[in-house]
Design an enzyme around this catalytic site. Sequence first.
Site, PDB file in Angstrom:
ATOM      1  N   ARG A  37     -32.995 -32.640 -13.019  1.00 36.78           N
ATOM      2  CA  ARG A  37     -31.865 -32.485 -13.941  1.00 36.78           C
ATOM      3  C   ARG A  37     -30.934 -31.393 -13.420  1.00 36.78           C
ATOM      4  NH1 ARG A  37     -34.617 -33.847 -19.834  1.00 36.78           N
ATOM      5  NH2 ARG A  37     -33.960 -36.016 -19.792  1.00 36.78           N
TER       6      ARG A  37
ATOM      7  N   GLN B 217     -26.746 -35.926 -12.377  1.00 38.08           N
ATOM      8  CA  GLN B 217     -26.580 -36.366 -13.762  1.00 38.08           C
ATOM      9  C   GLN B 217     -26.341 -37.867 -13.874  1.00 38.08           C
ATOM     10  OE1 GLN B 217     -23.447 -33.927 -15.352  1.00 38.08           O
ATOM     11  NE2 GLN B 217     -24.870 -32.400 -16.151  1.00 38.08           N
TER      12      GLN B 217
ATOM     13  N   ASP C 247     -29.648 -39.795 -13.902  1.00 43.55           N
ATOM     14  CA  ASP C 247     -30.678 -39.313 -14.826  1.00 43.55           C
ATOM     15  C   ASP C 247     -31.083 -40.413 -15.813  1.00 43.55           C
ATOM     16  OD1 ASP C 247     -32.280 -37.979 -16.608  1.00 43.55           O
ATOM     17  OD2 ASP C 247     -30.865 -36.353 -17.019  1.00 43.55           O
TER      18      ASP C 247
ATOM     19  N   SER D  42     -32.304 -39.324 -19.435  1.00 45.15           N
ATOM     20  CA  SER D  42     -31.245 -39.054 -20.407  1.00 45.15           C
ATOM     21  C   SER D  42     -30.574 -40.336 -20.872  1.00 45.15           C
ATOM     22  CB  SER D  42     -30.206 -38.108 -19.806  1.00 45.15           C
ATOM     23  OG  SER D  42     -30.755 -36.824 -19.610  1.00 45.15           O
TER      24      SER D  42
ATOM     25  N   TYR E  37     -37.183 -28.065 -20.112  1.00 44.93           N
ATOM     26  CA  TYR E  37     -38.217 -28.702 -20.926  1.00 44.93           C
ATOM     27  C   TYR E  37     -38.909 -27.667 -21.813  1.00 44.93           C
ATOM     28  CZ  TYR E  37     -37.729 -32.715 -17.793  1.00 44.93           C
ATOM     29  OH  TYR E  37     -37.235 -33.777 -17.078  1.00 44.93           O
TER      30      TYR E  37
END
Length: 377
Positions: A124, A129, A132, A135, A232
């Site tokens: 991440r 992005q 990802d 997500s 996280y």
Amino acid sequence: MGLTIAVTRERREGETRCAVTPDTVKALIKLGAVVTVEAGTGAGSYIPDADYAAAGATVAADTRSTLEGADIVLKVRGPTAQETSALKPGAIVLAMLDAYREKETVQALSGANVTAFAMEFVPRITRAQVMDVLSSQANLAGYRAVIEAAAAYGKGFPMMMTAAGTVAPAKVFVMGVGVAGLQAIATARRLGAVVSATDVRPATKEQVESLGAKFLAVEDDEFKNAQTAGGYAKPMSPEYQAKQAVLTGEHIRKQDIVITTALIPGRAAPVLITADQVATMKPGSVIVDLAIENGGNVEGGRLNEVVTTPNGVQIVGHANLPGRIAADASALYARNLSAFVGLLIRDGVLALDLEDEILKAAVVTHGGAVVHEGVRG
């Protein structure tokens, strides 16, 4: 023939998503690849074979002819044994491998001398992005969790003032404020619910409040240091868990709907709601457990079932919530894959650089070995 990219139909039970769309077929062709798609690949996402053909892909009749000579293979879930046996040595596979749990799949790919990337391991970082998948899929899972809750709940979400009286708004509590949790908050708010949320990561408090929801947590020193560098949640001490359980337990008792989203990479999902807490909830209340495939956040929940408890609470344990909004989930996932493929190709030929920080983080098997430390261990 040049560089070839193959996409096969998903065969895992309940998987409706696909790894390519007509738009990403065009993008892959622009990279210099020839794209072959197995017939029926897009059926679960309402994409006809003719649309793939119109985008420039070859539609193959079966798995073996699709994979024959393929340099890169795109999947949603890890390949089946039949698919792995059809791969040429040195082929590259991109999929959500679920590598911590699907050990047999990983070993089979290693034994076939395939370079396999687990899309769930894409780091991440800003540059990644667009790749990802966690997500992109969690965002849709959070949305769908609220829709599932609304369908199961026997009342409306918004306050409604009518000539016959006022209908009170639903109270929704979201546990775990990652991408899925934030989307669940936003969706429940759009539907008119009164929303609250909790998470052990202090950075989420401002995010929750910015969406118009109330934040709930034991905000002690452990809470202030409860987030990893990767964003996280850290596992919390038994002492903190006990304090948080008292606070959330009292709150849960008053809620109409609870949505749980807590996952810790490489571990079983933490239990957030005990059977005793479920027993305090009102008849007709609904819990949606987004972590059910990893063991679940709710005691008494069962995978692929809606359990009704003796006190009339429904625990919704549907697997693969993104697959329940398959067309959008496939579109986003296919774009994630297309962007990742862009790291593998230079001037129309494979240029595999395993020192690239994204590829290095995501590679699981290479050169006949399992190379990811977390999976290998």
